[in-house]
Each structure stands twice: as C-alpha cells, then as structure tokens.
Design a protein around this motif. Structure first.
Motif, mmCIF file in Angstrom:
data_model
loop_
_atom_site.group_PDB
_atom_site.id
_atom_site.type_symbol
_atom_site.label_atom_id
_atom_site.label_comp_id
_atom_site.label_asym_id
_atom_site.label_seq_id
_atom_site.Cartn_x
_atom_site.Cartn_y
_atom_site.Cartn_z
ATOM 1 N N VAL A 1 0.815 -1.219 0.000
ATOM 2 C CA VAL A 1 0.000 0.000 0.000
ATOM 3 C C VAL A 1 0.853 1.277 0.000
ATOM 4 O O VAL A 1 0.598 2.184 -0.799
ATOM 5 C CB VAL A 1 -1.008 -0.012 1.167
ATOM 6 N N PRO A 2 1.883 1.403 0.858
ATOM 7 C CA PRO A 2 2.733 2.602 0.753
ATOM 8 C C PRO A 2 3.417 2.740 -0.599
ATOM 9 O O PRO A 2 3.588 3.859 -1.107
ATOM 10 C CB PRO A 2 3.751 2.399 1.883
ATOM 11 N N TRP A 3 3.807 1.614 -1.188
ATOM 12 C CA TRP A 3 4.416 1.662 -2.523
ATOM 13 C C TRP A 3 3.415 2.186 -3.542
ATOM 14 O O TRP A 3 3.749 3.039 -4.377
ATOM 15 C CB TRP A 3 4.903 0.263 -2.902
ATOM 16 N N LEU A 4 2.164 1.686 -3.489
ATOM 17 C CA LEU A 4 1.124 2.193 -4.380
ATOM 18 C C LEU A 4 0.899 3.680 -4.152
ATOM 19 O O LEU A 4 0.725 4.456 -5.105
ATOM 20 C CB LEU A 4 -0.192 1.442 -4.141
ATOM 21 N N GLY A 5 0.877 4.077 -2.884
ATOM 22 C CA GLY A 5 0.675 5.482 -2.569
ATOM 23 C C GLY A 5 1.751 6.362 -3.153
ATOM 24 O O GLY A 5 1.484 7.467 -3.636
ATOM 25 N N ALA A 6 2.991 5.877 -3.128
ATOM 26 C CA ALA A 6 4.098 6.648 -3.690
ATOM 27 C C ALA A 6 3.982 6.742 -5.202
ATOM 28 O O ALA A 6 4.207 7.815 -5.788
ATOM 29 C CB ALA A 6 5.430 6.007 -3.298
ATOM 30 N N ILE A 7 3.602 5.647 -5.865
ATOM 31 C CA ILE A 7 3.531 5.619 -7.320
ATOM 32 C C ILE A 7 2.308 6.371 -7.845
ATOM 33 O O ILE A 7 2.406 7.191 -8.774
ATOM 34 C CB ILE A 7 3.503 4.164 -7.836
ATOM 35 N N VAL A 8 1.143 6.100 -7.247
ATOM 36 C CA VAL A 8 -0.119 6.626 -7.787
ATOM 37 C C VAL A 8 -0.428 8.025 -7.264
ATOM 38 O O VAL A 8 -0.814 8.915 -8.029
ATOM 39 C CB VAL A 8 -1.285 5.666 -7.455
ATOM 40 N N ALA A 9 -0.271 8.213 -5.940
ATOM 41 C CA ALA A 9 -0.628 9.495 -5.337
ATOM 42 C C ALA A 9 0.569 10.401 -5.089
ATOM 43 O O ALA A 9 0.401 11.569 -4.731
ATOM 44 C CB ALA A 9 -1.365 9.257 -4.013
ATOM 45 N N GLY A 10 1.775 9.854 -5.267
ATOM 46 C CA GLY A 10 2.967 10.654 -5.013
ATOM 47 C C GLY A 10 3.148 10.986 -3.556
ATOM 48 O O GLY A 10 3.780 11.996 -3.213
ATOM 49 N N ASP A 11 2.615 10.138 -2.658
ATOM 50 C CA ASP A 11 2.664 10.450 -1.220
ATOM 51 C C ASP A 11 2.764 9.154 -0.415
ATOM 52 O O ASP A 11 1.767 8.606 0.040
ATOM 53 C CB ASP A 11 1.417 11.235 -0.810
ATOM 54 N N ARG A 12 3.984 8.680 -0.259
ATOM 55 C CA ARG A 12 4.178 7.465 0.520
ATOM 56 C C ARG A 12 3.776 7.661 1.983
ATOM 57 O O ARG A 12 3.219 6.763 2.625
ATOM 58 C CB ARG A 12 5.641 7.012 0.442
ATOM 59 N N ALA A 13 4.051 8.842 2.538
ATOM 60 C CA ALA A 13 3.784 9.086 3.953
ATOM 61 C C ALA A 13 2.318 8.904 4.293
ATOM 62 O O ALA A 13 1.972 8.303 5.316
ATOM 63 C CB ALA A 13 4.255 10.490 4.341
ATOM 64 N N ALA A 14 1.421 9.426 3.432
ATOM 65 C CA ALA A 14 -0.011 9.306 3.700
ATOM 66 C C ALA A 14 -0.448 7.852 3.732
ATOM 67 O O ALA A 14 -1.271 7.449 4.565
ATOM 68 C CB ALA A 14 -0.803 10.074 2.645
ATOM 69 N N TYR A 15 0.115 7.038 2.832
ATOM 70 C CA TYR A 15 -0.295 5.637 2.766
ATOM 71 C C TYR A 15 0.572 4.724 3.624
ATOM 72 O O TYR A 15 0.346 3.519 3.657
ATOM 73 C CB TYR A 15 -0.358 5.201 1.296
ATOM 74 N N THR A 16 1.508 5.317 4.332
ATOM 75 C CA THR A 16 2.158 4.638 5.452
ATOM 76 C C THR A 16 1.330 4.853 6.709
ATOM 77 O O THR A 16 1.189 3.961 7.547
ATOM 78 C CB THR A 16 3.586 5.165 5.652
ATOM 79 N N TYR A 17 0.756 6.036 6.809
ATOM 80 C CA TYR A 17 -0.149 6.348 7.925
ATOM 81 C C TYR A 17 -1.370 5.438 7.929
ATOM 82 O O TYR A 17 -1.855 5.037 8.989
ATOM 83 C CB TYR A 17 -0.591 7.811 7.846
ATOM 84 N N LEU A 18 -1.879 5.092 6.752
ATOM 85 C CA LEU A 18 -3.095 4.282 6.663
ATOM 86 C C LEU A 18 -3.001 2.985 7.466
ATOM 87 O O LEU A 18 -3.829 2.745 8.354
ATOM 88 C CB LEU A 18 -3.424 3.992 5.198
ATOM 89 N N PRO A 19 -2.012 2.104 7.227
ATOM 90 C CA PRO A 19 -1.956 0.878 8.026
ATOM 91 C C PRO A 19 -1.681 1.148 9.499
ATOM 92 O O PRO A 19 -2.169 0.415 10.365
ATOM 93 C CB PRO A 19 -0.812 0.080 7.386
ATOM 94 N N GLN A 20 -0.919 2.190 9.793
ATOM 95 C CA GLN A 20 -0.666 2.525 11.192
ATOM 96 C C GLN A 20 -1.963 2.934 11.890
ATOM 97 O O GLN A 20 -2.206 2.556 13.046
ATOM 98 C CB GLN A 20 0.365 3.648 11.280
ATOM 99 N N SER A 21 -2.797 3.702 11.184
ATOM 100 C CA SER A 21 -4.049 4.156 11.794
ATOM 101 C C SER A 21 -4.989 2.988 12.044
ATOM 102 O O SER A 21 -5.739 2.980 13.026
ATOM 103 C CB SER A 21 -4.728 5.196 10.904
ATOM 104 N N VAL A 22 -4.970 1.986 11.169
ATOM 105 C CA VAL A 22 -5.828 0.812 11.358
ATOM 106 C C VAL A 22 -5.361 0.001 12.564
ATOM 107 O O VAL A 22 -6.172 -0.428 13.388
ATOM 108 C CB VAL A 22 -5.848 -0.060 10.083
ATOM 109 N N GLU A 23 -4.056 -0.198 12.681
ATOM 110 C CA GLU A 23 -3.544 -0.993 13.795
ATOM 111 C C GLU A 23 -3.745 -0.287 15.134
ATOM 112 O O GLU A 23 -3.801 -0.936 16.187
ATOM 113 C CB GLU A 23 -2.072 -1.311 13.578
ATOM 114 N N ALA A 24 -3.855 1.039 15.103
ATOM 115 C CA ALA A 24 -4.091 1.788 16.333
ATOM 116 C C ALA A 24 -5.579 1.936 16.636
ATOM 117 O O ALA A 24 -5.958 2.469 17.675
ATOM 118 C CB ALA A 24 -3.450 3.175 16.235
#
Length: 235
Positions: free
Chosen positions: A172-195
């Motif tokens: 997911v972070p890799w997709l976020g970096a490629i498609v949305a140009g924002d790895r950080a936002a899609y690194t936050y996504l799994p972190q927010s789910v686990e929290a």
C-alpha cells in the motif's frame, strides 16, 4: 510504532495532499470492493424516498453519491473539514445535487434530530475523539433514524495475518508513492488501522452513544466492518 498524525490540522493537510488520487487509491487498494461495501452501507440505512441524509467526513462524496443513486428524491449533505476533498468531489459527474458543508465531525454544524440517517466511510479512525464523533452523529439523527459506520478495523490474528501485514505495510505505501505521489499518507493508513478498534470495541462505542446496534458485520477477511445503529424512539 512510528508516530502517526493525530492533530486535526495534520489530518486535514494529509487529505488535502492526496485528494487528487484519493478515489483511485481506494479502488486499487480494495480491488473495487469498496464500492460494493458503500452500496451495502447505504442500503442498511433504510432511507425513505424523501430522506434527509448526512455523510460525515464525506471526502469526495462516494457515500453521498450512492445515497442519491438509491434514493434520487433524497436531500443529501456531505460534510468534511478538508476543502480540497470537497472541491474534488464537486467536479465529479453526478454529484451536483450533494449539498456540501464545511464542518468538523466532533462539532457537526447542524441542529439536533435533522436527519433520517447519518453515515461515514473510512473516517472514524481519523478523528481525535471517536466517542464524541459518534455522539454527534447520534445527536443529529432523528429518533428511529440510523447511524452507519463503514470502517477499516483492527482484525483478529489469523494464519493469513503476515500476508495482510505485508500487503498493508509494504504494498500500500508503494502504491501510494507511485499513484498518489505520497508514501507518507499511505504509510499512515496501516498505522491508523492498527491503532484503531476491533469490531467489538467499535460496537461498544456505538451503544455507549445511546444507539441500538442493529448490525455488525465484516468484509475482506474481517479487516473492514459495517456497523449500523438506530436512535431509540422517544417515549
């Protein structure tokens, strides 16, 4: 765990950055299944033909648009605190009838008991106070009306957990970096789910807000939940 953005201004800035690719990323991450889940969420709201409905944290308006698709005669309000997301939604075909309102999920800018249904999609794990957000939704829905929450939840541990974690934390972070140009936002996504909460904990939060739980089910191997509560009728 890496610190995740929790302050409202950080969440707002993050969604503003990814607004241009938000819907596309949702389709890619779920294989398009999120559209089916949104349809089921709106059906579970049991909207009358002339419903007044509120989409909390509406983003680009996917849930609001689905409500209008199912109930063309409804008045549907999309409320969000990220202007670029709403502007993006307004540009999408078929969403001209959504009434867009800027507002915070913790202080909804509506009087009590205004809506037949209030719903949210993948929003509640981003609010600073889940209990207050659900109480606000219960406040603005009429007695007998429904509150629906579609959300990614912390799943139980199963044999497939390592594969799920690899997908969520690597792909997911890799997709976020490629498609949305924002790895950080899609690194936050799994972190927010686990929290975030489990299905049972989220259900408890809804009942604590005074709602009668009508439905609690999961999709995608227990990683996504749909919960529906009803505001009790007045005696």
């Amino acid at each position: 765990m890496i610190a995740t953005p929790r302050k409202p201004e950080q969440i707002r800035a993050m969604f503003a950055r990814i607004a241009h690719r938000y819907d596309l990323m949702n389709r890619l991450m779920t294989g398009g299944l999120d559209l089916r889940w949104r349809r089921q969420a709106i059906r579970a709201c049991a909207l009358p033909p002339d419903a007044r409905a509120l989409d909390v944290g509406a983003g680009t308006g996917d849930l609001a648009a689905e409500a209008l698709r199912q109930r063309p005669g409804a008045l549907v309000v999309g409320c969000d605190f990220t202007l670029p997301m709403m502007l993006r939604g307004r540009m999408k075909p078929g969403r001209e009838r959504i009434q867009w309102v800027g507002g915070d999920a913790l202080r909804l800018p509506f009087p009590d008991e205004q809506f037949d249904a209030v719903f949210s999609g993948f929003v509640m794990r981003n609010v600073a106070n889940l209990d207050l957000a659900i109480r606000e939704q219960a406040r603005v829905v009429r007695p007998g009306g429904r509150v629906a929450c579609l959300e990614a939840i912390r799943p139980p541990r199963r044999w497939w957990t390592p594969f799920y974690r690899f997908y969520f934390h690597r792909v997911v972070p890799w997709l976020g970096a490629i498609v949305a140009g924002d790895r950080a936002a899609y690194t936050y996504l799994p972190q927010s789910v686990e929290a975030f909460f489990t299905l049972e904990e989220l259900a408890h939060a809804m009942t604590q807000a005074g709602l009668i739980l009508l439905e609690a089910r999961t999709f995608m191997l227990g990683t996504v939940a749909l919960l529906v509560g009803m505001k009790p009728l007045k005696r």
